[in-house]
Each structure stands twice: as structure tokens, then as C-alpha cells.
Design an enzyme around this catalytic site. Structure first.
Site, PDB file in Angstrom:
ATOM      1  N   LEU A 134       0.816  -1.208   0.000  1.00  0.00           N
ATOM      2  CA  LEU A 134       0.000   0.000   0.000  1.00  0.00           C
ATOM      3  C   LEU A 134       0.852   1.261   0.000  1.00  0.00           C
ATOM      4  O   LEU A 134       1.945   1.290   0.574  1.00  0.00           O
ATOM      5  CB  LEU A 134      -0.904   0.014   1.236  1.00  0.00           C
ATOM      6  N   CYS A 135       0.333   2.332  -0.639  1.00  0.00           N
ATOM      7  CA  CYS A 135       0.927   3.665  -0.555  1.00  0.00           C
ATOM      8  C   CYS A 135       2.312   3.682  -1.207  1.00  0.00           C
ATOM      9  O   CYS A 135       2.455   3.340  -2.372  1.00  0.00           O
ATOM     10  CB  CYS A 135       0.950   4.098   0.910  1.00  0.00           C
ATOM     11  N   ILE A 136       3.358   4.037  -0.481  1.00  0.00           N
ATOM     12  CA  ILE A 136       4.717   4.046  -1.017  1.00  0.00           C
ATOM     13  C   ILE A 136       5.384   2.680  -0.878  1.00  0.00           C
ATOM     14  O   ILE A 136       6.405   2.407  -1.525  1.00  0.00           O
ATOM     15  CB  ILE A 136       5.581   5.134  -0.323  1.00  0.00           C
ATOM     16  N   PRO A 138       4.756  -0.107  -2.254  1.00  0.00           N
ATOM     17  CA  PRO A 138       4.990  -0.820  -3.516  1.00  0.00           C
ATOM     18  C   PRO A 138       6.344  -0.553  -4.166  1.00  0.00           C
ATOM     19  O   PRO A 138       6.739  -1.296  -5.065  1.00  0.00           O
ATOM     20  CB  PRO A 138       3.843  -0.320  -4.417  1.00  0.00           C
TER      21      PRO A 138
END
Length: 216
Positions: A134-136, A138
Site C-alpha cells: 500500500l501507498c509508497i 509498492p
């Protein structure tokens, strides 16, 4: 009941795990009739941020101890994560993913990843067990999976370019959507890379976690 391992990176959006994302993710796991157990690296945070002012503070905090606040103590050192005991893996975001799980915040596409976090993530990848980021978080995906793996950090051009430079294939994604790479069984969603409200973040997180549990 399916068991989901969740890797946290501290407590607080600017220096650890994004708390809203983490709690929404744990809630989504339970709504999907699965159970969760948290892990975090037993290391010092890169820095400590005053979340009221945004200023860096002159103190040290431990990632595992801080993450235990979110997990209410239901947490272990990520070095102890045994892939055989879990059906899937989930990593919420927050700057801790770029500061503590990796050094992406400092070194960009030349970044490295914490040894124990890398071992845990690679174990799920090698076992072909589903994983969600999720979010950064990845940005970790191309460090774990083969070149060409698909994933998203939303629509942030700099982060997307780094994702591609690390060997991945970035796909732009709306806040409520999820990118799924079926070959590598990995999912990603932007959450607070795009979300402006808790409800917006929840939409993509719920969708990702539902899919994650279905894949187990």
C-alpha cells in the site's frame, strides 16, 4: 481461518507506518474473515518527526517498539516471520517504508532494503503466496520480484520513475483501485499517495485486502 502477516515500519506517517492505513488494513483483514499478526524490523528509525510541526526531533526510537503501539503488542521481530505459517503478506505504507524498511527516502532508485524485510518478502514471492503493498510500500515490489513486475504508487511521477528504474512496470492507478500482477500474485494500491480522506484510503485498501484473502 486464513492468516495474514503484516509488516509495519513504525508508528506515524512521517517516520513510520501510516496509522490510518495500518488500522484500515487490519480491519479489512478481519472483515474478510481472516486473522492478522504484525511484524517489524528491530532497528532504530532513520529519524523521529514531530507530527504536529513536521520538525525532526533529537531522539531515537525503535521501529519494532513503535509499531507495537498500532498492533497493541501483537507483534514480533520480522526476522522471526516464517512464511510457512501464513497464507499472505501485507505491507501498509507511510514514510517508514521508505525510511526504515528501505532507504528509498535517502537514495531513491539506488536504494537498498532491510535484510530481514527482504527475506520475508522474497519468501512469500518464492512460495507464490499472495502479497499486497500500500501507498509508497509498492516501491519494494521491484526489489523482490523479477523485472517487469507490475505495481503502482498511484500517479506520483518521481516515484513511478523510480519504480521503473528498479526494474518494475509502473501502472497509474486511482485511489480506489488496485493493480494486480497475476503472474507474481502481487497487489498494490495508492492509499494515501492519493487519498485525501480516511474514506478514500479505505476504498482501495478494502478492495486490495478482499482480493488478497480471496487469492489464498
Amino acid at each position: 481461518m486464513k492468516k495474514i502477516a503484516v509488516i509495519l515500519s513504525g508508528s506515524g506517517v512521517f517516520d513510520g507506518a501510516e496509522i490510518h492505513e495500518a488500522v484500515l488494513a487490519l480491519h479489512a483483514i478481519e472483515k474478510a474473515r481472516a486473522s492478522w499478526h504484525c511484524f517489524a524490523p528491530n532497528i532504530d528509525q532513520l529519524n523521529v518527526i514531530n507530527h504536529q510541526t513536521g520538525d525532526e526531533m533529537d531522539e531515537k526510537r525503535n521501529v519494532l517498539i513503535e509499531a507495537a503501539r498500532i498492533a497493541r503488542g501483537n507483534i514480533e521481530d520480522v526476522a522471526k516471520l516464517n512464511v510457512d505459517e501464513y497464507d499472505a503478506l501485507l505491507l501498509p505504507g507511510g514514510f517508514g517504508a521508505a525510511k526504515n524498511l528501505t532507504d528509498f527516502a535517502v537514495n531513491g532508485a539506488e536504494c537498498s532494503i532491510n535484510t530481514h524485510v527482504a527475506s520475508a518478502c522474497r519468501a512469500f514471492a518464492l512460495a507464490k503466496k499472495p502479497a499486497g503493498y500500500l501507498c509508497i510500500a509498492p516501491i519494494i515490489i521491484p526489489m523482490i520480484y523479477p523485472n517487469g513486475v507490475k505495481g503502482t504508487v498511484g500517479k506520483d511521477q518521481a516515484a513511478a520513475a523510480a519504480f521503473n528504474q528498479l526494474g518494475g512496470q509502473h501502472v497509474d492507478c486511482a485511489v480506489e483501485d488496485v493493480i494486480f500482477d497475476p503472474e507474481h500474485v502481487v497487489l498494490s494500491s495508492p492509499a494515501y499517495m492519493l487519498a485525501e480522506t480516511i474514506s478514500q484510503a479505505s476504498a482501495g485498501i478494502d478492495k486490495l485486502v478482499t482480493h488478497l484473502v480471496e487469492l489464498t
